[in-house]
Design a protein around this motif. Structure first.
Motif, PDB file in Angstrom:
ATOM      1  N   THR A  34       4.586 -45.433  26.593  1.00 31.35           N
ATOM      2  CA  THR A  34       5.024 -45.015  25.257  1.00 31.35           C
ATOM      3  C   THR A  34       6.542 -44.980  25.190  1.00 31.35           C
ATOM      4  O   THR A  34       7.141 -45.435  24.208  1.00 31.35           O
ATOM      5  CB  THR A  34       4.429 -43.633  24.902  1.00 31.35           C
ATOM      6  N   ASN A  37       7.838 -48.523  24.897  1.00 30.85           N
ATOM      7  CA  ASN A  37       7.589 -49.047  23.547  1.00 30.85           C
ATOM      8  C   ASN A  37       8.554 -48.455  22.526  1.00 30.85           C
ATOM      9  O   ASN A  37       9.061 -49.169  21.657  1.00 30.85           O
ATOM     10  CB  ASN A  37       6.144 -48.794  23.126  1.00 30.85           C
ATOM     11  N   THR A  72       3.557 -35.670  15.982  1.00 27.94           N
ATOM     12  CA  THR A  72       4.244 -36.889  15.563  1.00 27.94           C
ATOM     13  C   THR A  72       5.707 -36.828  15.938  1.00 27.94           C
ATOM     14  O   THR A  72       6.396 -35.842  15.654  1.00 27.94           O
ATOM     15  CB  THR A  72       4.116 -37.090  14.033  1.00 27.94           C
ATOM     16  N   ARG A 112       6.546 -52.544  13.690  1.00 27.14           N
ATOM     17  CA  ARG A 112       5.349 -52.116  12.947  1.00 27.14           C
ATOM     18  C   ARG A 112       4.145 -51.931  13.869  1.00 27.14           C
ATOM     19  O   ARG A 112       3.289 -51.088  13.609  1.00 27.14           O
ATOM     20  CB  ARG A 112       4.996 -53.143  11.871  1.00 27.14           C
ATOM     21  N   ASN A 113       4.070 -52.741  14.923  1.00 23.79           N
ATOM     22  CA  ASN A 113       2.937 -52.640  15.845  1.00 23.79           C
ATOM     23  C   ASN A 113       3.075 -51.490  16.830  1.00 23.79           C
ATOM     24  O   ASN A 113       2.074 -50.996  17.326  1.00 23.79           O
ATOM     25  CB  ASN A 113       2.735 -53.971  16.580  1.00 23.79           C
ATOM     26  N   MET A 115       4.995 -48.539  16.109  1.00 21.32           N
ATOM     27  CA  MET A 115       5.043 -47.281  15.374  1.00 21.32           C
ATOM     28  C   MET A 115       3.811 -47.142  14.472  1.00 21.32           C
ATOM     29  O   MET A 115       3.205 -48.128  14.078  1.00 21.32           O
ATOM     30  CB  MET A 115       6.320 -47.214  14.527  1.00 21.32           C
ATOM     31  N   ASN A 116       3.473 -45.896  14.148  1.00 23.19           N
ATOM     32  CA  ASN A 116       2.338 -45.649  13.251  1.00 23.19           C
ATOM     33  C   ASN A 116       2.739 -45.762  11.789  1.00 23.19           C
ATOM     34  O   ASN A 116       1.903 -46.063  10.936  1.00 23.19           O
ATOM     35  CB  ASN A 116       1.750 -44.261  13.512  1.00 23.19           C
ATOM     36  N   GLU A 117       4.021 -45.511  11.505  1.00 24.77           N
ATOM     37  CA  GLU A 117       4.486 -45.578  10.119  1.00 24.77           C
ATOM     38  C   GLU A 117       5.959 -45.958  10.114  1.00 24.77           C
ATOM     39  O   GLU A 117       6.749 -45.455  10.912  1.00 24.77           O
ATOM     40  CB  GLU A 117       4.294 -44.204   9.461  1.00 24.77           C
ATOM     41  N   LYS A 132       7.683 -43.337  12.586  1.00 24.27           N
ATOM     42  CA  LYS A 132       6.820 -42.252  13.070  1.00 24.27           C
ATOM     43  C   LYS A 132       5.861 -42.783  14.121  1.00 24.27           C
ATOM     44  O   LYS A 132       5.266 -43.848  13.948  1.00 24.27           O
ATOM     45  CB  LYS A 132       6.039 -41.633  11.925  1.00 24.27           C
ATOM     46  N   LYS A 133       5.732 -41.990  15.200  1.00 28.07           N
ATOM     47  CA  LYS A 133       4.820 -42.349  16.283  1.00 28.07           C
ATOM     48  C   LYS A 133       3.957 -41.137  16.601  1.00 28.07           C
ATOM     49  O   LYS A 133       4.450 -40.065  16.936  1.00 28.07           O
ATOM     50  CB  LYS A 133       5.623 -42.760  17.531  1.00 28.07           C
ATOM     51  N   ASN A 134       2.631 -41.305  16.462  1.00 26.50           N
ATOM     52  CA  ASN A 134       1.704 -40.236  16.844  1.00 26.50           C
ATOM     53  C   ASN A 134       1.635 -40.194  18.364  1.00 26.50           C
ATOM     54  O   ASN A 134       1.428 -41.233  18.992  1.00 26.50           O
ATOM     55  CB  ASN A 134       0.316 -40.477  16.251  1.00 26.50           C
TER      56      ASN A 134
END
Length: 135
Positions: A34, A37, A72, A112-113, A115-117, A132-134
């Motif tokens: 993570t 990334n 998040t 985009r791939n 991050m979640n948003e 945003k990343k969960n």
């Protein structure tokens, strides 16, 4: 947890960004994958700001804020450069061979791939990109 990093629009500053992300990841107890990334996504976004937001101008500020909000992790990248909304960039067609693809667009595809948003707004002469990343 909230951390803020202010860098100049110089490629050498990406090293400070990587250290900042490592610190955020450590404080958030993130796994190495993570962390890697997040580093990839943030480096992509910030390097684009460095290279394109301030044509012909050096020494301009880019502010990166990291905040843990429940489960998040929220990164906000703010600059006063030229207006640009990366969320409106057409999705790269990764099904095509590299030589058949148009130049550009792959970075935002990667972001985009990871991050979640991903959201953008222009407020008071500033570009504000929120990732945003969960976790």
């Amino acid at each position: 947890m909230k951390k803020v990093l202010v860098i100049k629009n110089e490629v050498a500053e990406l090293e400070r960004l990587a250290i900042f992300i490592e610190q955020v990841a450590e404080e958030s107890n993130l796994d190495p994958e993570t962390t890697m990334n997040l580093n990839l996504a943030l480096e992509e976004v910030v390097s684009n700001v460095i290279l394109y937001a301030y044509p012909q101008k050096m020494g301009e500020d880019i502010t990166i804020t990291a905040q843990l909000d429940g489960g998040t992790l929220v990164f906000t990248i703010t600059d006063k450069g030229e207006e640009f909304d990366p969320t409106k960039v057409e999705e790269a067609d990764v099904t095509l061979d590299a030589e058949d693809r148009q130049i550009g667009g792959l970075g935002i595809f990667i972001v985009r791939n990871i991050m979640n948003e991903v959201t953008y707004q222009r407020l008071e002469g500033k570009n504000i990109l929120t990732l945003k990343k969960n976790i």
